[in-house]
Scaffold this active site. Structure first.
Site, PDB file in Angstrom:
ATOM      1  N   HIS A 138       0.798  -1.173  -0.022  1.00 48.65           N
ATOM      2  CA  HIS A 138      -0.140   0.196  -0.058  1.00 48.65           C
ATOM      3  C   HIS A 138       0.766   1.287   0.055  1.00 48.65           C
ATOM      4  CE1 HIS A 138      -4.148  -1.621   0.152  1.00 48.65           C
ATOM      5  NE2 HIS A 138      -3.559  -2.453   1.034  1.00 48.65           N
ATOM      6  N   GLU A 191      -6.147 -13.045   0.091  1.00 47.16           N
ATOM      7  CA  GLU A 191      -6.736 -11.713   0.318  1.00 47.16           C
ATOM      8  C   GLU A 191      -7.420 -11.392  -0.928  1.00 47.16           C
ATOM      9  OE1 GLU A 191      -4.396  -8.370   1.506  1.00 47.16           O
ATOM     10  OE2 GLU A 191      -4.103  -9.278   3.386  1.00 47.16           O
ATOM     11  N   TRP A 193      -9.650  -9.515  -1.698  1.00 41.67           N
ATOM     12  CA  TRP A 193     -10.008  -8.012  -1.818  1.00 41.67           C
ATOM     13  C   TRP A 193      -8.464  -7.187  -2.092  1.00 41.67           C
ATOM     14  CZ3 TRP A 193      -9.850 -10.569   2.775  1.00 41.67           C
ATOM     15  CH2 TRP A 193      -8.865 -10.243   3.733  1.00 41.67           C
TER      16      TRP A 193
HETATM   17 ZN   LIG Z   1      -4.364  -4.501   0.862  1.00 39.23          ZN
END
Ligand SMILES: [Zn+2]
Length: 218
Positions: A138, A191, A193
Site C-alpha cells: 500500500h 486476500e 480484496w
Molecule cells: Zn491490501
C-alpha cells in the site's frame, strides 16, 4: 527383533526431523535477509516480506481517486488511479460496484496499524493479517483493497463482483496479489480484496500463467 525396531524408530525420527526442518525453513525466510528497495517508483516494484521500502518513500504522482469509485479521499499513483477508475467504470456499466476502501498508506500509517494489531490482538495475529511497516504494498500507491455491492471488503469473495474482478482485472493492469494456495510464496494469507497495479503486459502474463508477482520475477 529389538534391533529392527530400533532401526525403524531411528529412520522415522530422522524423517520427522527432516519434515520439521523443511517447514521451519519455509517460514523463516520471511522477514529475513531483507533488501531495501532503491527505485520504488517503478510500476513493477516488488514489495514483500523480503523487499522493503524506505521509511521516507512517498510515491511520485499520487492523485485522488474520483469519489464515485472510492469510499472517501483515496490516493493512488496516477497511472494506477486512471486504470482503476476505468475498471470501476466498466464494472459500473454492468451494474457492478467495485469501490476502493484502502489505497496508498504511508510508512507511518502502516507502523501504527501493525502496532495496533500487535498490541490489541497479539504479535501472531498482527503478523498473520498485516505487514510490518515498509513491507506493505500500500505504501507504493499501486495497491487497492476493494469492496463490492455487499459493502464489506472482508466479504468481497462473496460479492457478485468477485468473479468479474477475477476475470477482468488484468485487462486494466491489476492482479489478485495474494491468491489462495500461494501463501508460502507471497508470504501473505489469501486476500480476495487486495489488487495490485503492475500494468497490462505483466498483469496479463500473471493472469494467464496463474502465477504471483514473486514467481514472475523468478
Ligand atoms: Zn491490501
Amino acid at each position: 527383533m529389538y534391533d529392527d525396531l530400533k532401526k525403524y524408530i531411528i529412520i522415522i525420527v530422522g524423517i520427522l526431523i527432516m519434515i520439521i526442518s523443511i517447514k521451519t525453513c519455509d517460514n523463516n525466510d520471511f522477514y529475513k535477509n531483507i533488501r531495501v528497495i532503491d527505485n520504488a517508483n517503478r510500476i513493477d516494484v516488488l514489495v514483500n516480506k523480503n523487499y522493503k521500502l524506505k521509511s521516507d518513500f512517498i510515491p511520485n504522482n499520487l492523485v485522488k481517486l474520483n469519489l464515485k469509485y472510492s469510499t472517501d479521499d483515496k490516493y493512488m499513483v496516477e497511472e494506477a488511479a486512471y486504470n482503476f477508475e476505468k475498471l470501476s467504470e466498466e464494472a459500473y456499466k454492468k451494474n457492478y460496484k467495485i469501490i476502493a476502501v484502502s489505497t496508498y498508506r504511508s510508512y507511518q500509517y502502516q507502523e501504527k496499524l501493525f502496532n495496533y494489531y500487535a498490541k490489541t490482538k497479539g504479535m501472531d495475529y498482527a503478523l498473520s493479517c498485516s505487514a510490518k511497516p515498509g513491507h506493505s504494498e500500500h505504501q507504493t500507491g499501486l495497491a487497492v483493497d476493494v469492496m463490492g455491492s455487499n459493502e464489506d471488503y472482508d466479504l468481497f469473495e462473496q460479492a457478485k463482483e468477485f468473479n468479474w474482478m477475477k476475470k477482468n482485472a488484468y485487462k486494466y493492469g491489476f492482479i489478485l496479489r495474494y491468491p489462495k494456495g500461494k501463501e508460502k510464496i507471497t508470504g501473505f494469507k489469501y486476500e480476495p480484496w487486495h489488487y495490485r497495479y503492475v500494468g497490462t503486459k505483466i498483469a496479463k502474463e500473471i493472469y494467464k500463467k496463474k502465477i504471483t508477482l514473486e514467481e514472475y520475477f523468478k
